[in-house]
Design a protein around this motif. Sequence first.
Motif, PDB file in Angstrom:
ATOM      1  N   THR A   1       3.003  26.670 -32.114  1.00  0.00           N
ATOM      2  CA  THR A   1       2.946  27.784 -32.916  1.00  0.00           C
ATOM      3  C   THR A   1       1.829  27.796 -33.848  1.00  0.00           C
ATOM      4  O   THR A   1       1.314  26.585 -34.343  1.00  0.00           O
ATOM      5  CB  THR A   1       4.320  27.813 -33.860  1.00  0.00           C
ATOM      6  N   LYS A   2       1.037  28.898 -34.051  1.00  0.00           N
ATOM      7  CA  LYS A   2      -0.010  29.114 -34.768  1.00  0.00           C
ATOM      8  C   LYS A   2       0.196  29.919 -35.810  1.00  0.00           C
ATOM      9  O   LYS A   2       1.543  30.498 -35.718  1.00  0.00           O
ATOM     10  CB  LYS A   2      -1.393  29.636 -34.039  1.00  0.00           C
ATOM     11  N   PHE A   3      -0.684  30.157 -36.857  1.00  0.00           N
ATOM     12  CA  PHE A   3      -0.317  31.060 -37.950  1.00  0.00           C
ATOM     13  C   PHE A   3      -0.164  32.453 -37.503  1.00  0.00           C
ATOM     14  O   PHE A   3       0.642  33.182 -38.056  1.00  0.00           O
ATOM     15  CB  PHE A   3      -1.445  31.076 -39.051  1.00  0.00           C
ATOM     16  N   THR A   4      -0.905  32.701 -36.439  1.00  0.00           N
ATOM     17  CA  THR A   4      -0.926  34.127 -35.938  1.00  0.00           C
ATOM     18  C   THR A   4       0.426  34.276 -35.384  1.00  0.00           C
ATOM     19  O   THR A   4       1.317  35.609 -35.502  1.00  0.00           O
ATOM     20  CB  THR A   4      -1.795  34.529 -35.071  1.00  0.00           C
ATOM     21  N   ASP A   5       0.970  33.129 -34.642  1.00  0.00           N
ATOM     22  CA  ASP A   5       2.527  33.411 -34.097  1.00  0.00           C
ATOM     23  C   ASP A   5       3.477  33.544 -35.462  1.00  0.00           C
ATOM     24  O   ASP A   5       4.423  34.312 -34.953  1.00  0.00           O
ATOM     25  CB  ASP A   5       2.851  32.264 -33.506  1.00  0.00           C
TER      26      ASP A   5
END
Length: 113
Positions: free
Chosen positions: A2-6
Amino acid sequence: MTKFTDLLDGYRRFRSDHWQVQRERWNELKEGQSPKVMIIACSDSRVDPTQIFDTNPGETFIVRNVAALVPPFETTPGQHGVSAALEFAVQFLKVEEVVVMGHGSCGGCAAAL
């Protein structure tokens, strides 16, 4: 991973899907919380108390710390996050039970040992 955009996408889904479905519950929680159980859990990303115990927002008061450690109580000045959360839960929220949740393959415990 998971990334911040996710996370932003997840928040948008929450607001569009889950917020309206649970609107009444969120309105109740806006007035305050009254959980009966506090959970002290590890901050390990693989262990989520709300998922493991299948609870909803407002049902448990959770503090997470590496290896679910609760440092000894101190009266000296400083930053005492876990003890502050414990004191708040017991004295102000009036929780009835405190659960210390451990888990297997804990890196925090391995590091401490």
